[in-house]
Design a protein around this motif. Structure first.
Motif, PDB file in Angstrom:
ATOM      1  N   GLY A  93      -5.975   4.319   5.633  1.00 55.62           N
ATOM      2  CA  GLY A  93      -4.576   4.445   5.784  1.00 55.62           C
ATOM      3  C   GLY A  93      -4.988   3.821   4.243  1.00 55.62           C
ATOM      4  O   GLY A  93      -3.264   4.003   3.796  1.00 55.62           O
TER       5      GLY A  93
ATOM      6  N   ASP B  13       5.964  -5.956   2.012  1.00 58.27           N
ATOM      7  CA  ASP B  13       6.020  -4.959   0.517  1.00 58.27           C
ATOM      8  C   ASP B  13       5.365  -4.354  -0.485  1.00 58.27           C
ATOM      9  O   ASP B  13       5.059  -3.549  -1.438  1.00 58.27           O
ATOM     10  CB  ASP B  13       7.438  -5.928   0.490  1.00 58.27           C
TER      11      ASP B  13
ATOM     12  N   GLU C 183       4.261  -6.064   8.696  1.00 56.95           N
ATOM     13  CA  GLU C 183       4.460  -5.928   7.810  1.00 56.95           C
ATOM     14  C   GLU C 183       5.256  -6.104   6.357  1.00 56.95           C
ATOM     15  O   GLU C 183       5.005  -7.246   6.843  1.00 56.95           O
ATOM     16  CB  GLU C 183       6.014  -5.294   8.282  1.00 56.95           C
TER      17      GLU C 183
ATOM     18  N   ASP D  44      -2.046   5.443   2.009  1.00 57.12           N
ATOM     19  CA  ASP D  44      -0.450   5.680   2.738  1.00 57.12           C
ATOM     20  C   ASP D  44       0.375   4.655   1.980  1.00 57.12           C
ATOM     21  O   ASP D  44       1.952   4.895   2.167  1.00 57.12           O
ATOM     22  CB  ASP D  44      -0.512   5.774   4.463  1.00 57.12           C
ATOM     23  N   PHE D  45      -0.120   3.720   1.866  1.00 57.01           N
ATOM     24  CA  PHE D  45       0.822   2.277   1.749  1.00 57.01           C
ATOM     25  C   PHE D  45       1.899   2.846   0.978  1.00 57.01           C
ATOM     26  O   PHE D  45       1.435   3.342  -0.634  1.00 57.01           O
ATOM     27  CB  PHE D  45      -0.288   1.250   1.304  1.00 57.01           C
ATOM     28  N   LYS D  46       3.431   2.640   1.092  1.00 58.00           N
ATOM     29  CA  LYS D  46       4.203   2.869   0.405  1.00 58.00           C
ATOM     30  C   LYS D  46       4.827   1.881  -0.266  1.00 58.00           C
ATOM     31  O   LYS D  46       5.362   2.031  -1.728  1.00 58.00           O
ATOM     32  CB  LYS D  46       5.299   2.919   1.190  1.00 58.00           C
TER      33      LYS D  46
ATOM     34  N   THR E 117      -1.227   0.735   7.011  1.00 60.56           N
ATOM     35  CA  THR E 117      -0.178   2.016   7.138  1.00 60.56           C
ATOM     36  C   THR E 117       0.950   1.654   6.138  1.00 60.56           C
ATOM     37  O   THR E 117       1.189   1.587   4.810  1.00 60.56           O
ATOM     38  CB  THR E 117       0.606   1.886   8.496  1.00 60.56           C
ATOM     39  N   GLU E 118       2.012   2.822   6.690  1.00 58.57           N
ATOM     40  CA  GLU E 118       2.901   3.327   5.351  1.00 58.57           C
ATOM     41  C   GLU E 118       3.453   1.592   4.816  1.00 58.57           C
ATOM     42  O   GLU E 118       4.026   1.838   3.703  1.00 58.57           O
ATOM     43  CB  GLU E 118       3.974   3.903   5.538  1.00 58.57           C
ATOM     44  N   THR E 119       3.825   0.877   6.039  1.00 57.51           N
ATOM     45  CA  THR E 119       4.275  -0.288   4.900  1.00 57.51           C
ATOM     46  C   THR E 119       3.659  -1.647   5.655  1.00 57.51           C
ATOM     47  O   THR E 119       4.401  -2.970   5.894  1.00 57.51           O
ATOM     48  CB  THR E 119       5.857  -0.225   6.724  1.00 57.51           C
TER      49      THR E 119
END
Ligand code: N01
Length: 539
Positions: A160, A379, A377, A163-165, A365-367
């Motif tokens: 993943g 940033d 979570e 995927d990290f935003k 993950t994305e977050t």
């Protein structure tokens, strides 16, 4: 072109092509000029400095004292340059690199933004053909790999990752513009020298910092300070003695060994000796403080217990302290780190230790970072995950020797070299700080100067004798590899799961890569030279 090297020297663009404009490459270029050889550096980056150009993460300092982590070959240079801090920061070290480049007028023989993609030996012509990713082709009669030991970041594959935003950083490729972590939730993965230096400063800025720790490291407080004019003047007066002591020492840094065994002194004396290194921020000195510290499990245990106690003193939460204490890890076989407020950082309310040895990372993950049923979570993610050390920089592009033999095949079972300087089957190719040389287990400057000077004397010898080719003999290489292993096997080093052993990179052969002992290595190199370059085929 130095056509006088031989009656019929092979024709090439340069006598010597050097790959890399870090300390090794710059000094090699300077030495080639002294020999009257034409030389040119191909450098991947836009500036000199090598690893000190790319690494610019917050908190980065060298773990060798600045007055020793510098060139000694030019008395005027070491007198005119003044270090301002005991452990120099990355900007000051980079400034020094630029100063050296300008002072010795090196820039005119360096091509920047020239990343070498292949180096192939043309056996018939006796020259090396080198290509860059930018499409340039350059040939040289000799090639010197001055590619460093810690320059290729290790590939980290976590499901993943793409995927990290949020923002993603790697300590080894830090942006030039400082990163502002204010108001952000930050995750740092990795607690080696890089992570340990960056974590306290990121913690000061971030809204919250999560430290993902798989293996804790032992670390000493740097006790950094500004250098006083008196101290600097004294060092400069005594530089010759200091440098000579460094050259003869096991790790290229003058430091006393107090007794053959930790058990030759009382418990109290031993503690005092450890304290004198710990409280003065001297990791290398601690490693060599007793003759058997790196040799004997029980002896090493005394240092482990001492350092564990010091960690417990600093960390308020006893459970966190226990997690920060390395378990079943020898002191010194994994790099001893040097920090400023690392352990104290875990007393901050905005810092959380995530023990991924207990609960591994399953996915990015994305977050954020998912460990089992827990999602942390964030940033920003900072990878302080280290390097494909020593062999990585030499296998990052294709090196093809005699008869099309590829270095990656020659080293399929681990690196083999003669003195860490040449590889059998690869004539006229030198590896500065290559596997099988002391390099990373020493003050790099001390080793680099010795390697470059030895290679330069060899080039001078060829020039004088009107010879054109030098190559490591296979049997001499086998003997050297056996000797490197024999020395390593008399210590605890091979028992560590460390990058010295290639253990940090999945699939990499487990071989102890550096040679242990700067002083003994220098003596061996001198003897080889005196014996007419014993073990090298010269024609
Ligand atoms: O790299 P490292 P570094 N998932 O390899 C962890 C020099 N240096 O950049 O051990 C999770 O030491 C890894 O954990 P583990 C110095 O010689 C000098 O910090 O694999 N974690 C480890 O904790 C130094 O030794 C200075 O379990 C992962 C960390 O990342 C060398 O460079 C400053 C992981 C990597 O530590 C390298 O130091 C900086 C994964 N997939 C560097 N992969 C100074 O002069 C790795 N880790 C002060």
């Amino acid at each position: 072109m130095a056509d006088d090297l031989n009656n019929t020297p092979p024709r090439a663009d340069f006598d010597v092509v050097i790959v890399g404009a870090g300390w090794s490459g710059m000094y090699m270029l300077h030495q080639c000029r002294q020999l009257g050889l034409s030389a040119h550096i191909l450098e991947a980056g836009p500036s000199v400095g090598g690893t000190w150009y790319w690494n610019r993460y917050p908190g980065l300092r060298c773990d060798v004292e600045s007055v020793q982590y510098s060139f000694s070959f030019d008395a005027a240079l070491q007198q005119e340059w003044t270090w301002t801090e005991r452990y120099a920061t990355q900007p000051e070290i980079l400034e020094y690199a630029n100063h050296v480049a300008q002072r010795f007028d090196l820039l005119r023989d360096i091509s920047f933004d020239s990343k070498v993609s292949a180096a192939r030996f043309d056996d018939r012509a006796g020259i090396w053909n080198i290509e860059t990713r930018q499409g340039r082709k350059v040939s040289g009669r000799f090639v010197v790999m001055a590619t460093g030991c810690l320059t290729v970041p290790k590939d980290v594959i976590i499901p993943g990752m793409g995927d990290f935003k949020g923002e993603v950083y790697h300590t080894a490729r830090w942006p030039k513009t400082p990163v502002d972590f204010s108001g952000k939730r930050v995750g740092v993965i990795g607690t080696g020298s890089s992570g340990i230096q960056a974590i306290p400063l990121i913690a000061e800025q971030a809204e919250h910092l999560y430290v993902f720790q798989r293996t804790p490291s032992y670390s000493l407080p740097a006790k950094n300070r500004e250098l006083t004019p008196d101290y600097v003047a004294e060092v400069k007066r005594n530089y010759e003695t200091l440098r000579n002591e460094a050259r003869a020492h096991l790790v290229g840094i003058p430091a006393p060994t107090y007794a053959a065994s930790v058990f030759d002194v009382s418990d109290e004396e031993r503690r005092e000796i450890y304290a004198s290194k710990y409280d003065n921020g001297l990791p290398f000195a601690l490693m060599v403080s007793f003759g058997d510290l790196l040799m004997d499990e029980k002896a090493n245990k005394t240092a482990q217990e001492y350092l564990a106690e010091r960690i417990r003193e600093k960390v308020e939460d006893p459970e966190i302290a226990e997690q920060l204490i390395p378990k079943e890890q020898f002191v010194g076989t994994r790099r001893l780190c040097l920090d400023t407020n690392y352990y104290e950082t875990f007393n901050r309310p905005n810092v959380t230790l995530k023990n991924i040895a207990k609960k591994p990372i399953d996915q990015i993950t994305e977050t954020g970072v998912r460990m089992g049923d827990e999602l942390v979570e964030v940033d920003c993610l900072v990878f302080a995950t280290g390097y494909d050390a020593m062999t990585g920089p030499l296998l990052a592009f294709e090196i093809e020797g005699k008869g099309g033999i590829k270095l990656k095949d020659a080293w399929a079972e681990g690196p083999k070299s003669l003195l860490g300087l040449m590889v059998s089957g690869f004539p006229n190719l030198f590896t500065i700080t290559g596997p099988g040389s002391p390099s990373v287990l020493s003050n790099m400057f001390c080793s680099i100067e010795q390697h470059v000077e030895w290679v330069s004397r060899l080039l001078g010898h060829l020039q004088q004798q009107k010879l054109t080719r030098v190559e490591a003999k296979p049997e001499a290489q086998e003997n050297w590899v056996a000797h490197v292993n024999e020395v390593a096997n008399s210590t605890l080093f091979p028992r560590g799961n460390t990058w010295y052993m290639g253990a940090n990179v999945p699939g990499k052969p487990r071989v102890f890569m550096p040679y242990l002992g700067v002083g003994p290595y220098r003596q061996i190199c001198d003897e080889v030279e005196k014996d007419g370059y014993r073990g090298f085929a010269i024609s």
